[in-house]
Design an enzyme around this catalytic site. Sequence first.
Site, short mmCIF file in Angstrom:
data_model
loop_
_atom_site.label_atom_id
_atom_site.label_comp_id
_atom_site.label_asym_id
_atom_site.label_seq_id
_atom_site.Cartn_x
_atom_site.Cartn_y
_atom_site.Cartn_z
N ASP A 11 0.84 -1.21 0.00
CA ASP A 11 0.00 0.00 0.00
C ASP A 11 0.88 1.25 0.00
OD1 ASP A 11 -2.83 -1.14 0.54
OD2 ASP A 11 -1.63 -2.10 2.08
N GLY A 46 0.58 1.95 6.96
CA GLY A 46 1.51 0.95 7.49
C GLY A 46 1.05 0.31 8.79
N SER A 114 4.20 -6.70 3.67
CA SER A 114 3.08 -5.78 3.91
C SER A 114 2.31 -6.15 5.17
CB SER A 114 2.14 -5.84 2.69
OG SER A 114 0.90 -5.26 2.98
N LYS A 145 4.71 -3.66 11.99
CA LYS A 145 5.72 -2.61 11.84
C LYS A 145 5.43 -1.54 12.89
CE LYS A 145 5.52 -3.36 6.84
NZ LYS A 145 5.07 -2.82 5.54
C1 G6P Z 1 -1.19 -1.44 5.07
C2 G6P Z 1 -1.87 -0.08 5.00
C3 G6P Z 1 -2.65 0.19 6.27
C4 G6P Z 1 -3.61 -0.96 6.54
C5 G6P Z 1 -2.86 -2.26 6.68
C6 G6P Z 1 -3.76 -3.46 6.90
O1 G6P Z 1 -0.12 -1.38 5.93
O2 G6P Z 1 -0.90 0.93 4.81
O3 G6P Z 1 -3.34 1.40 6.13
O4 G6P Z 1 -4.36 -0.71 7.70
O5 G6P Z 1 -2.09 -2.48 5.49
O6 G6P Z 1 -4.50 -3.67 5.73
P1 G6P Z 1 -5.72 -4.68 5.57
O7 G6P Z 1 -5.87 -4.79 4.07
O8 G6P Z 1 -5.30 -5.98 6.18
O9 G6P Z 1 -6.88 -4.08 6.26
MG MG Z 2 2.60 1.29 2.83
#
Ligand code: G6P
Ligand code: MG
Length: 219
Positions: A11, A46, A114, A145
């Site tokens: 992302d 993140g 990720s 993270k």
């Molecule tokens: C990434 C994005 C976050 C998001 C996280 C979990 O790190 O930057 O904003 O909350 O992923 O994503 P998910 O798709 O599992 O809700």
């Molecule tokens: Mg990111």
Amino acid sequence: MNKKGFIFDLDGVIVDTAKYHYLAWSDLASELGFEFTIEQNEMFKGVSRKRCMEILLDIGGITATKNQFDTWMVEKNVDYLKYIDKMDASEILPDVVRVLDFLKKHHIPIALGSASKNAQPILEKVGLLSYFDTIVDGNNVTKAKPDPEVFLLAAKQLGVKADDCVVFEDAVAGIEAANKANMVSIGIGDKNILSEAQYNFKDFTEMDAIFLNGLLAGK
Ligand code: G6P
Ligand code: MG
């Protein structure tokens, strides 16, 4: 030369899904009776889904039961999945494919690192899944993270020493995680926000072959 490995966050690095996360979180916020701003959405980058939910409730001054918490988190994800269902290759951020092709040409192993639990379907939708030798995402790690777990596991699965890995990240927490893992940290985005990164680029269009060759030869 030691074997190198490259790890991409998803992302904000490969695709701009932050806008869809924002729409889904703000849908939920308005259902709960408050406004969630685009500025507040910065805090969510993140950050795991659960932690985002906690921050959202803090913003709205809402106390939830465990049941409500879980229900709302599922609701947000169902809403988010509706947005990402429409994604295709046109949403890949500029020059990501050029960098991936460069690494493939040099037989460099590539991982995804990720926090998202939706990483695999997103890569499939945009047609990039086959570039990745391994995927480490929110389904495989216990510590979010800035803990380095996600990147250390990615290095292990690539069979590359952590010291020989390069990480592309758009979130402060991700840069911190890469630095803790003793990897080369490359910030993609605003260099004032990602000031702890070893190198900074606005996006991949700024990253030329000289720089990429330097990373392959480095250390
Ligand atoms: C990434 C994005 C976050 C998001 C996280 C979990 O790190 O930057 O904003 O909350 O992923 O994503 P998910 O798709 O599992 O809700
Ligand atoms: Mg990111």
